[in-house]
Design a protein around this motif. Structure first.
Motif, PDB file in Angstrom:
ATOM      1  N   ASP A   1       0.819  -1.216   0.000  1.00  0.00           N
ATOM      2  CA  ASP A   1       0.000   0.000   0.000  1.00  0.00           C
ATOM      3  C   ASP A   1       0.852   1.265   0.000  1.00  0.00           C
ATOM      4  O   ASP A   1       0.513   2.257  -0.662  1.00  0.00           O
ATOM      5  CB  ASP A   1      -0.941   0.002   1.205  1.00  0.00           C
ATOM      6  CG  ASP A   1      -1.994   1.092   1.096  1.00  0.00           C
ATOM      7  OD1 ASP A   1      -2.826   1.025   0.158  1.00  0.00           O
ATOM      8  OD2 ASP A   1      -1.974   2.029   1.923  1.00  0.00           O
ATOM      9  N   LYS A   2       1.958   1.245   0.728  1.00  0.00           N
ATOM     10  CA  LYS A   2       2.822   2.428   0.765  1.00  0.00           C
ATOM     11  C   LYS A   2       3.470   2.663  -0.601  1.00  0.00           C
ATOM     12  O   LYS A   2       3.604   3.804  -1.041  1.00  0.00           O
ATOM     13  CB  LYS A   2       3.898   2.263   1.837  1.00  0.00           C
ATOM     14  CG  LYS A   2       3.365   2.357   3.262  1.00  0.00           C
ATOM     15  CD  LYS A   2       4.484   2.242   4.282  1.00  0.00           C
ATOM     16  CE  LYS A   2       3.938   2.346   5.703  1.00  0.00           C
ATOM     17  NZ  LYS A   2       5.032   2.194   6.715  1.00  0.00           N
TER      18      LYS A   2
ATOM     19  N   ALA B   1       0.894   4.232  -2.754  1.00  0.00           N
ATOM     20  CA  ALA B   1       0.680   5.637  -2.381  1.00  0.00           C
ATOM     21  C   ALA B   1       1.749   6.535  -2.999  1.00  0.00           C
ATOM     22  O   ALA B   1       1.452   7.625  -3.496  1.00  0.00           O
ATOM     23  CB  ALA B   1       0.682   5.768  -0.858  1.00  0.00           C
TER      24      ALA B   1
ATOM     25  N   ASN C   1       1.003   9.258  -6.040  1.00  0.00           N
ATOM     26  CA  ASN C   1       1.036  10.552  -5.351  1.00  0.00           C
ATOM     27  C   ASN C   1       0.858  11.740  -6.291  1.00  0.00           C
ATOM     28  O   ASN C   1       0.063  12.645  -6.016  1.00  0.00           O
ATOM     29  CB  ASN C   1       2.352  10.700  -4.576  1.00  0.00           C
ATOM     30  CG  ASN C   1       2.413  11.989  -3.776  1.00  0.00           C
ATOM     31  OD1 ASN C   1       1.463  12.348  -3.090  1.00  0.00           O
ATOM     32  ND2 ASN C   1       3.528  12.696  -3.879  1.00  0.00           N
TER      33      ASN C   1
ATOM     34  N   ARG D   1      -9.093   4.858  -3.963  1.00  0.00           N
ATOM     35  CA  ARG D   1      -8.219   5.308  -2.893  1.00  0.00           C
ATOM     36  C   ARG D   1      -8.652   6.675  -2.387  1.00  0.00           C
ATOM     37  O   ARG D   1      -9.615   7.258  -2.871  1.00  0.00           O
ATOM     38  CB  ARG D   1      -6.767   5.359  -3.387  1.00  0.00           C
ATOM     39  CG  ARG D   1      -6.227   3.979  -3.793  1.00  0.00           C
ATOM     40  CD  ARG D   1      -4.765   4.056  -4.188  1.00  0.00           C
ATOM     41  NE  ARG D   1      -3.926   4.566  -3.119  1.00  0.00           N
ATOM     42  CZ  ARG D   1      -3.477   3.839  -2.099  1.00  0.00           C
ATOM     43  NH1 ARG D   1      -3.800   2.553  -2.015  1.00  0.00           N
ATOM     44  NH2 ARG D   1      -2.708   4.369  -1.172  1.00  0.00           N
ATOM     45  N   ASP D   2      -7.922   7.178  -1.390  1.00  0.00           N
ATOM     46  CA  ASP D   2      -8.231   8.494  -0.842  1.00  0.00           C
ATOM     47  C   ASP D   2      -8.027   9.572  -1.906  1.00  0.00           C
ATOM     48  O   ASP D   2      -7.304   9.383  -2.872  1.00  0.00           O
ATOM     49  CB  ASP D   2      -7.330   8.794   0.362  1.00  0.00           C
ATOM     50  CG  ASP D   2      -7.570   7.812   1.510  1.00  0.00           C
ATOM     51  OD1 ASP D   2      -8.696   7.273   1.580  1.00  0.00           O
ATOM     52  OD2 ASP D   2      -6.640   7.594   2.310  1.00  0.00           O
TER      53      ASP D   2
END
Length: 280
Positions: free
Chosen positions: A201-202, A205, A209, A227-228
């Motif tokens: 997940d990181k 991200a 980004n 995702r967010d």
């Protein structure tokens, strides 16, 4: 997710780009080869198609362009790759760009082979504009950072010196090396937890980004992950042969399509996942 037997049944005059991955083509899997040829027939029938992306693992194994390029004209006539090259060349002549990315199984694929059909070798991450959104394209194996052993292996194998060393080995030696690597990989993967072979997940991200969406293959887990901040991760699927024991089997694959309505500007384009199937 929409499901179609043929890509041309989506919205033929509006399909601008097609994205596929993880075909794992080989002479040992003729059904997958047939399905890919069927997809190319569909692509040839799409009047507005401008790009075909192959995002890695096009082949089950690729030992170097010279395996095909060194063949005589007579040998090429009966080779299983020749019909693919012929049809891809027709697609390129029709005005469709063919963009090929390395995967974890065909990282020795080179531009000389792509030149046979007018294709272009691209490298990850690849930036793609879809309407007003920025997409990041990659194969996906670099995102599986929990698999430490594989990431070390990937780093070694992607090193230009390692590739030079392999490509200068006789073909017989390369075949033995590839067979040994495949057996080790199967053994190692059998003992790994499922989450280790999925994306981290990181890592996702970081990858997404500065983009609106991330698109990859590799994991063989096709899906749409919201995702967010309205960012989306799209996962293309591998090409699978189903119902092998039945009278008529079929190949299915989750692929991507960039679609925009006819006569509208590029900024109205949208991306969607489509299930493509082919009856063998």
């Amino acid at each position: 997710m929409q499901s179609f037997n043929h890509l041309i049944t989506t919205r033929p005059h509006e399909v601008r780009q097609v994205l596929i991955s993880d075909l794992h083509l080989s002479p040992e899997e003729p059904a997958l080869v047939q399905a890919f040829l069927a997809l190319l027939d569909d692509c040839l029938a799409l009047p507005a198609l401008k790009r075909l992306f192959i995002l890695g693992d096009w082949f089950e194994v690729w030992l170097g362009d010279d395996v095909y390029l060194s063949l005589s004209e007579e040998e090429r006539q009966s080779h299983w790759l020749t019909p693919l090259i012929t049809k891809l060349k027709k697609l390129r002549v029709a005005g469709c760009e063919i963009l090929v990315m390395h995967g974890n199984r065909d990282f020795l694929l080179g531009q000389p082979f792509c030149n046979l059909f007018g294709g272009e070798l691209i490298f990850e991450p690849y930036a793609l504009k879809v309407g007003q959104q920025d997409y990041r394209l990659e194969h996906g194996d670099a995102l599986c950072t929990d698999d430490k052993k594989y990431q070390f292996f990937r780093k070694v194998m992607r090193n230009p010196m390692t590739q030079w060393y392999l490509l200068n080995k006789p073909l017989k030696k390369r075949l033995a090396i590839a067979d040994n690597m495949r057996k080790k990989s199967q053994k190692n993967n059998a003992n790994k937890a499922a989450h280790i072979m999925d994306v981290n997940d990181k890592a996702v991200a970081v990858a997404v980004n500065n983009n609106d969406a991330l698109l990859h293959g590799h994991t063989h887990r096709p899906a749409i992950h919201q995702r967010d901040n309205d960012k989306i991760r799209y996962v293309l699927g591998d090409w699978r042969l189903l119902d092998e024991e039945k009278r008529q089997s079929k190949v299915v694959a989750v692929i991507g399509a960039v679609i925009s309505e006819e006569h509208l500007e590029h900024n109205n384009a949208e991306f969607s996942l489509v299930e493509f199937s082919y009856l063998v």
